[in-house]
Structures are given as structure tokens and as C-alpha cells.
Design an enzyme around this catalytic site. Structure first.
Site, short mmCIF file in Angstrom:
data_model
loop_
_atom_site.label_atom_id
_atom_site.label_comp_id
_atom_site.label_asym_id
_atom_site.label_seq_id
_atom_site.Cartn_x
_atom_site.Cartn_y
_atom_site.Cartn_z
N ASP A 1 2.27 2.01 3.39
CA ASP A 1 3.22 1.07 4.00
C ASP A 1 4.64 1.50 3.69
OD1 ASP A 1 0.97 -0.60 4.25
OD2 ASP A 1 1.51 -1.77 2.46
N HIS B 1 0.88 -1.17 0.00
CA HIS B 1 0.00 0.00 0.00
C HIS B 1 0.92 1.22 0.00
CE1 HIS B 1 -2.48 -2.89 2.41
NE2 HIS B 1 -3.51 -2.32 1.84
C1 XLS Z 1 -7.68 -6.68 4.27
C2 XLS Z 1 -7.17 -6.90 2.93
C3 XLS Z 1 -6.02 -5.98 2.54
C4 XLS Z 1 -5.84 -5.97 1.05
C5 XLS Z 1 -5.02 -4.85 0.54
O1 XLS Z 1 -8.45 -7.46 4.80
O2 XLS Z 1 -6.85 -8.24 2.78
O3 XLS Z 1 -4.85 -6.34 3.19
O4 XLS Z 1 -5.30 -7.16 0.58
O5 XLS Z 1 -5.58 -3.62 0.79
#
Ligand code: XLS
Ligand code: NI
Ligand code: NI
Length: 437
Positions: free
Chosen positions: A104, A101
Site C-alpha cells: 500500500d 500493507h
Molecule cells: C481482508 C483483510 C485484510 C487484512 C489485512 O479481508 O481484512 O484487509 O486486514 O491484510
């Protein structure tokens, strides 16, 4: 590169007899299965958020893990140190891909401009690291759920200004994903959903989200980004009701809004929260020609949230790989470990154990599923089960040649009840175990 994990060497394949927990028993990246190497089939990715930014916090307490790459007080120094740790981890583990993200990898600044410049700086560092190591980006995405401004959603927020902040982040995350050669771009629902229906104009929010997707696609075309757009369904958490509930719901949304450029990123823990199996969700996507990618993890039977555990259940993994292989395998997608060590698993080694366990589970599942397809028992059962539609009146019906009255007349012409045909579930379960054991 021995700065953050000096006690870990490159993880090697040692075969099923090895007792070394820091070795692969099944994942032999160059082993060829049906014309493709394991590495090409499985396309493993490590996720940045849980692995390098997650410290194990839960609703009852803060994180427990102490990570050396987060020791600086300066957020940009932290960002660069984390990137060094991440690439050391990726290369020691031997995965070809990673995912992130925006927030991140680079800290949010005080203004949109400052956030953009932070992201650009870290992305150019990541690009250098990718070039040095040969690592590739499976997908990028924007975090539209952590910042308090997104408490009512990002792309479905009722406030136009907040909606614009979401759009700004998507634009910048697309630029970042493009700069790093990302093969996909993901939209996970985040807080796109509602808490209570009676303050919510669902139709209007969904139209805004559809329009935002179309604008994102237009922007991707403008900058020459060729990656695949993916939506990741999830039924609940953080919103009470998430709009992208499950794969079928997402497909209906895409059709309603004439969107033909988005496929599905399926996560097993989200599938089970929607009361489906992961294989079911994959099959729904595959049947619509929309099977894109997988966020590999697993949930926990005893509770109802997204525990994001590492996938270790061979049975589930075999079911998934059967669907993936029958669909022709991943194109741009792969298996991204959207999973985290438990809160009490605080050692650096635990990060490796989790990923090695997950990689071996899916590698073994790949071998088993391809043997099952080769063996043909399951496809024989299915072929036989539908054979009454293969010729005669059944085939005429499938060709659209019969009316409802014709079908009635066929039923009326039968002297006896149709013979019972067993669904053979128990036989199928024996076949699974014969191959798995
Ligand atoms: C949350 C999601 C998230 C997505 C990316 O539950 O799995 O981590 O994969 O935004
Ligand atoms: Ni996910
Ligand atoms: Ni999830």
C-alpha cells in the site's frame, strides 16, 4: 497541512445535540471512562489500503473515485503524495494510529532489491511524518495475495521459490513495522488456503506456515521488534477455503504447532462470514487469553462476501465493547477501520463521514457497555445461572473431586426432576435496549 482536504477542518467533538456531520457526537477523546480516556480505550486506527489506495473497484467494474494524491504517473511520486494525504487525513480526523500493507505504501519494484529500497525510502518519509504529527503505527503487514505469483498462496504456496518471495516480504514488512514503532504485526490469511483439496497437501502447507511464523518471530527477536503478532481469521474469500477459518480454528492451529506468541485480530465481517457474531469471536479469543485487536467494520446480510462497510450498528458495537471491557481492554491492539466507502461514494467528504460514523458508534458503545457493566444486571444473570457449581457437590466437581459414578449417584439420589431455570433471553434483550435507548 491543507493540500488534499482543503475544505475540511480538524474534526471536533460537538456533543450528541450537534447536527454537523463533520463533528463527533460521542467521541470526546479526553473524556474519562473508568480511569482511561476514550482515546486510550478505543485506540482508533485508519487503514491505508481502503482509505488511500482503494478506489471502489468491484468484480463488475473498475474504481470510480478520483483521488488527487494518485494523479502522478510515477509510482514513487504517488507513494509520497499518498503519504502526505494520509497524514493530513489522520490529523484532521484525530485518530492516534494507522495501519498498512507493504505494497500500500510503496510500489513493488522489478527485483526484490528494488522493492526493498522503495519500501525503505517511503518508510523513512513516514517516520518523519509520524515524528511531526505524533501519529503511531498500530500494525504493519505484508500483502501476500495481490501479486499473480501468490495465486496459490504465500506462506502455504506449494512452490518453494514463491514461498521464499513471501518470506522476503514478511522480513521487509517486519523491518518497516519495527522502524515505525508498530505495536503489532498482522498475518491475515490472504490466499493461505486452498481451492480444491485434491491438489493440496494441507498438513504440509500448514506446517510450512507454522514454521514461517516461527522464523518471523525469531527475526523479530533478532531486530528487537517487541510488537504483538496477530492472526486475522477469515473463512473464505479469496480462497475457497481459508486455513484461518475462525478464531477457534486459529487457536487449534497455534496449539498444534506450539506457537505461543500470536494473538487474534478479529474482523466482524469475517466473523459473520464464518456464521458467528463478532462478540462470539472476541469471547473465544478472550477465553484463551488471546484477544489482540479488532478490524472494525460490518458486512451485509443480503450477500456473502466481505463488503467492509463502516460499522454503524450500535447493538453489535455494544456487544463487542462488553467483551473487550470485561477482558480488561486493549493492550497493544485497537480498533482499526478496515472499511471503505461504497463504490458510488466518491467525494473526499465520504471518507470522513465513514470514519466519523464508525468512531462515534464505538465511542457510544464504549459509554453504554461501561454503564451496563456498572449496572451489573447481566453479570448477576450469569452468576445466578451457574450458582449450582459454586458450592456443595457442584464445587467438588469443579475441583476435580468427583468421578462419573459419583455424578450418576447424585442424579439417582434426586426424588424429582431438577427445577427448570429460564435462560431469560428476552429479559436480556430488554436490558440491552434499556441501556442503548
Ligand atoms: C481482508 C483483510 C485484510 C487484512 C489485512 O479481508 O481484512 O484487509 O486486514 O491484510
Ligand atoms: Ni482486516
Ligand atoms: Ni476483511
Amino acid at each position: 497541512m491543507d493540500r488534499f482536504f482543503p475544505n475540511i477542518d480538524k474534526i471536533k467533538y460537538e456533543g450528541p445535540k450537534s447536527k454537523n456531520p463533520l463533528a463527533f457526537k460521542y467521541y470526546d477523546e479526553n473524556r474519562v471512562i473508568n480511569g482511561k480516556t476514550m482515546k486510550e480505550h478505543l485506540r482508533y486506527a485508519v487503514c491505508y489500503w481502503h482509505t488511500f489506495r482503494g478506489l471502489g473497484h468491484d468484480p463488475f467494474g473498475p474504481g470510480t473515485a478520483v483521488r488527487p494524491w494518485l494523479s502522478s504517473d510515477d509510482p514513487m511520486t504517488q507513494a509520497f503524495d499518498t503519504m502526505d494525504a494520509a497524514f493530513e487525513f489522520f490529523t484532521k480526523l484525530g485518530v492516534p494510529f494507522w495501519c498498512f500493507h507493504d505494497r500500500d505504501i510503496a510500489p513493488e519494484g522489478a527485483t526484490v532489491e528494488e522493492s526493498e529500497s522503495n519500501l525503505r525510502e517511503v518508510v523513512s518519509y513516514a517516520k518523519k511524518k509520524q515524528d511531526e504529527t505524533g501519529m503511531k503505527l498500530l500494525w504493519g503487514t505484508a500483502n501476500l495475495f495481490s501479486h499473480p505469483r501468490f495465486m496459490n498462496g504465500g506462506g502455504t504456496n506449494p512452490d518453494f521459490d514463491v514461498f521464499c518471495y513471501a518470506a522476503a516480504q514478511i522480513k521487509n514488512a517486519l523491518d518497516a513495522t519495527h522502524a515505525l514503532g508498530g505495536e503489532n504485526y498482522v498475518f491475515w490469511g490472504g490466499r493461505e488456503g486452498y481451492d480444491i483439496l485434491f491438489n493440496t497437501d494441507m498438513k504440509r502447507e500448514l506446517k510450512h506456515f507454522a514454521d514461517l511464523l516461527k522464523l518471523a518471530k525469531a527475526y523479530a527477536d533478532e531486530i528487537g521488534f517487541k510488537g504483538q503478532f496477530l492472526i486475522e481469521p477469515k473463512p473464505m474469500e479469496p480462497s475457497t477455503h481459508q486455513y484461518d477459518f475462525d478464531t477457534a480454528t486459529v487457536i487449534a492451529f497455534l496449539k498444534e504447532h506450539d506457537i505461543d506468541f500470536v494473538k487474534i485480530n478479529m474482523e466482524p465481517n469475517h466473523a459473520t462470514l464464518a456464521l458467528h457474531t463478532a462478540a462470539h469471536e472476541l469471547q473465544v479469543a478472550a477465553d484463551a487469553g488471546l484477544l489482540g485487536s479488532i478490524d472494525a467494520n460490518r458486512g451485509n446480510f443480503q450477500n456473502g462476501w466481505d463488503t467492509d462497510q463502516f460499522p454503524t450498528n450500535i447493538y453489535d458495537a455494544v456487544e463487542m465493547m462488553l467483551v473487550v471491557l470485561k477482558d480488561g481492554g486493549f493492550e497493544t491492539g485497537g480498533l482499526n477501520f478496515d472499511a471503505k466507502p461504497r463504490r458510488a461514494s466518491t467525494d473526499l467528504e465520504d471518507m470522513f463521514y465513514g470514519h466519523i460514523g464508525g468512531m462515534d458508534t464505538f465511542a457510544r458503545a464504549l459509554i453504554i457497555a461501561s454503564e451496563m457493566i456498572e449496572g451489573g444486571e447481566l453479570s448477576d444473570i450469569v452468576t445466578k445461572r451457574y450458582s449450582s457449581f459454586d458450592d456443595g457437590k457442584g464445587a467438588e466437581f469443579e475441583a476435580g473431586k468427583l468421578s462419573l459414578t459419583d455424578l450418576r449417584d447424585i442424579a439417582a439420589s434426586k426424588a424429582e426432576e431438577p427445577a427448570q431455570t429460564s435462560g431469560q433471553r428476552e429479559l436480556i434483550e430488554i436490558i440491552f435496549n434499556d441501556y442503548i435507548l
